[in-house]
Design a protein around this motif. Structure first.
Motif, short mmCIF file in Angstrom:
data_model
loop_
_atom_site.label_atom_id
_atom_site.label_comp_id
_atom_site.label_asym_id
_atom_site.label_seq_id
_atom_site.Cartn_x
_atom_site.Cartn_y
_atom_site.Cartn_z
N HIS A 80 9.35 -5.43 -2.80
CA HIS A 80 9.08 -5.67 -1.38
C HIS A 80 7.58 -5.47 -1.14
O HIS A 80 6.99 -4.52 -1.64
CB HIS A 80 9.84 -4.68 -0.50
N VAL A 81 6.97 -6.35 -0.36
CA VAL A 81 5.54 -6.26 -0.08
C VAL A 81 5.34 -6.32 1.43
O VAL A 81 5.62 -7.34 2.06
CB VAL A 81 4.75 -7.40 -0.76
N SER A 82 4.86 -5.23 2.00
CA SER A 82 4.64 -5.18 3.44
C SER A 82 3.18 -4.90 3.73
O SER A 82 2.43 -4.47 2.85
CB SER A 82 5.51 -4.11 4.09
N SER A 110 -4.28 -5.42 3.28
CA SER A 110 -3.84 -5.32 1.90
C SER A 110 -2.84 -6.43 1.55
O SER A 110 -2.76 -6.85 0.38
CB SER A 110 -3.21 -3.95 1.63
N LEU A 111 -2.09 -6.90 2.54
CA LEU A 111 -1.14 -7.98 2.30
C LEU A 111 -1.87 -9.27 1.95
O LEU A 111 -1.51 -9.97 1.00
CB LEU A 111 -0.26 -8.18 3.54
N ALA A 112 -2.93 -9.58 2.71
CA ALA A 112 -3.72 -10.78 2.41
C ALA A 112 -4.45 -10.62 1.08
O ALA A 112 -4.62 -11.59 0.33
CB ALA A 112 -4.72 -11.04 3.54
N HIS A 113 -4.86 -9.40 0.76
CA HIS A 113 -5.60 -9.17 -0.48
C HIS A 113 -4.74 -9.45 -1.70
O HIS A 113 -5.19 -10.12 -2.64
CB HIS A 113 -6.09 -7.71 -0.50
N ILE A 114 -3.50 -8.95 -1.71
CA ILE A 114 -2.65 -9.18 -2.88
C ILE A 114 -2.31 -10.67 -3.02
O ILE A 114 -2.29 -11.20 -4.13
CB ILE A 114 -1.37 -8.31 -2.82
N SER A 373 5.62 2.35 -0.55
CA SER A 373 5.09 1.03 -0.17
C SER A 373 3.85 0.71 -1.01
O SER A 373 2.80 0.34 -0.48
CB SER A 373 4.74 1.00 1.32
N GLY A 374 3.99 0.83 -2.33
CA GLY A 374 2.82 0.80 -3.18
C GLY A 374 2.39 -0.54 -3.73
O GLY A 374 1.32 -0.63 -4.32
N VAL A 375 3.19 -1.60 -3.59
CA VAL A 375 2.83 -2.85 -4.25
C VAL A 375 1.49 -3.37 -3.73
O VAL A 375 0.54 -3.57 -4.49
CB VAL A 375 3.93 -3.91 -4.09
N ALA A 376 1.40 -3.58 -2.42
CA ALA A 376 0.14 -4.04 -1.85
C ALA A 376 -0.86 -2.90 -1.72
O ALA A 376 -2.06 -3.08 -1.96
CB ALA A 376 0.39 -4.68 -0.49
N THR A 377 -0.38 -1.70 -1.35
CA THR A 377 -1.29 -0.60 -1.06
C THR A 377 -2.04 -0.14 -2.30
O THR A 377 -3.26 0.08 -2.27
CB THR A 377 -0.54 0.58 -0.43
N MET A 378 -1.33 0.04 -3.42
CA MET A 378 -2.01 0.48 -4.65
C MET A 378 -2.95 -0.61 -5.16
O MET A 378 -4.03 -0.30 -5.68
CB MET A 378 -1.00 0.86 -5.72
N THR A 379 -2.57 -1.86 -5.01
CA THR A 379 -3.48 -2.95 -5.38
C THR A 379 -4.76 -2.87 -4.57
O THR A 379 -5.87 -3.01 -5.10
CB THR A 379 -2.80 -4.31 -5.17
#
Length: 434
Positions: A80-82, A110-114, A373-379
């Protein structure tokens, strides 16, 4: 309800479904050098994102992974990517003139970044911006969604309340009291995204060392001596991105993150019409409980992935799979009898203020604590840390915020079973009042 062994398919695996397409590996691992400009600890999304950006700036960077590449949470999560939807209450306790709106706005970025990385580097990971739906576990929860929708829309996330009589448009369940649909949210195949970051970082010149556990870090003037299981490494900078797997090599950080097991099961293939009815719009799905469940269809839209905090004591995945199965039937009772083919667990990192953090402590850079919620945030935080090292980052709302701990906490979350039972009781009381 199916029970015991009857819920498991013959080919059941206590391993992530995602590993069928991209299993952990040490292929391409490089020998440990004697020195490097930047040593990055951890080869998850944060570490690889940081290494990628450093390598793109021509920096000599070495990533140190304790085991195989992809063995941690970056290939074990639900995909999941929020964009900031799950920020904790700590957003209201920021310092240095930073507001909760600043935190939320950067999380949306961060969503646009990933999405930009996936497009720029041509990473094939089933990226889909299909949106999200959060089901209200009680009528009161639905009422609180009104204020959340206003906040989300203020930041361009395109949110709308879905009343109970219309929720079948987005989820094949009558369990909820309506919910909130957020259009600006996405999903991906987490292991393929991780593999894409791994290959991309290597292609840009990052050095990646598997089976290289960091045992201690010593400050030596304006640089560091990083002692590893493969030998010593001298580095000008050190970046820690270990998140839910933070250990004794960084004790200050270990005291500030709480590793929590999250569990996931995946069903066998479902009839096409049954699968489609579970999520007609293909959104990622979750509920509003304190101990929430999250679920979605797999990229082929033929299986249901269902996750949650099934145990706070580190119970085996096979045991917790039976608990999750019951939770799944609470939402989708018509799936009774469907068997599961995969069940697994992995560590996520919670923080005491519910906020992600990046900054520097005693010269060591860190990025971690994404609270599920790490997918976008850690990226994003890995990227920001790299830019901070090369001097090119914009001011960040996350940078240097107070990173709290609790007295006597050393990194071993002995209190989790008690907290879990308390939250379960509160969720039960909420449901009884509905």
């Amino acid at each position: 309800m199916a029970s015991g062994e009857r819920i498991f398919a013959t080919e059941f695996k206590a391993a992530p479904y995602w590993w069928e397409a991209a299993a952990p590996t040490d292929e391409g691992s490089a020998p440990l050098p004697a020195e490097t400009e930047v040593a990055v600890i951890g080869s998850g999304y944060g570490g690889l994102s940081s290494a990628l950006e450093l390598a793109r700036h021509g920096v000599d960077v070495t990533v140190l992974e304790a085991g195989l590449f992809g063995q941690g949470a970056s290939t074990r999560n639900g995909g999941h990517v929020s964009g900031g939807v799950n920020l904790g209450k700590g957003a209201g306790n920021t310092q240095g003139g930073v507001t909760a709106d600043d935190i939320f706005a950067e999380s949306v970025d961060s969503l646009a970044h990933i999405a930009g990385i996936i497009e720029r580097e041509n990473i094939d990971c089933h990226w889909r911006e299909t949106g999200r739906f959060v089901g209200a576990a009680t009528r009161r929860h639905y009422d609180t969604f009104r204020a959340k929708a206003d906040l989300y829309n203020r930041h361009g996330l395109q949110a709308a309340l879905i009343p109970r009589e219309r929720q079948r448009e987005v989820i094949g369940s009558d369990r909820f009291f309506g919910g909130i649909a957020i259009d600006r949210a996405a999903q991906l195949h987490p292991a393929l995204y991780h593999r894409g970051l791994l290959d991309t970082a290597r292609r840009h010149g990052a050095r990646l060392c598997a089976n290289t556990n960091v045992e201690a870090i010593e400050r030596r003037g304006d640089s560091f001596l990083v002692n590893t299981s493969a030998g010593p490494l001298r580095a000008r900078h050190v970046v820690a991105t270990t998140n839910g797997y933070t250990g004794k090599a960084t004790p200050w950080l270990q005291r500030r993150v709480v590793p929590i097991n999250s569990y996931i099961i995946v069903t066998e293939e479902l009839p096409e019409d049954v699968a489609h009815a579970l999520s007609p719009q293909g959104r990622t799905l979750s509920d509003s409980k304190r101990l929430l469940n999250y679920f979605r269809l797999t990229p082929d839209r033929r299986r249901l992935l269902f996750g949650g905090r099934g145990s706070f004591s580190g119970a085996p995945a096979e045991e917790v799979a039976q608990m999750l199965y019951g939770m799944m039937l609470d939402v989708f009772p018509h799936l009774d009898g469907v068997r599961i083919t995969h069940g697994w667990t992995g560590n996520i990192a919670f923080t005491f203020d519910g906020m992600p953090h990046f900054g520097t402590h005693e010269g060591v850079h860190y990025a971690m604590g994404c609270n599920g919620s790490g997918v976008a945030t850690m990226t994003w935080l890995g990227h920001q840390t790299a830019l901070k090292i090369v001097g090119g980052n914009r001011p960040s709302a996350f940078d240097g915020q107070p990173f709290p701990t609790r007295p006597l906490y050393t990194g071993r979350p002995w209190f989790l079973p008690y907290v879990g039972r308390w939250y379960q009781l509160l969720d039960k009381i909420d449901r009884m009042r509905t």
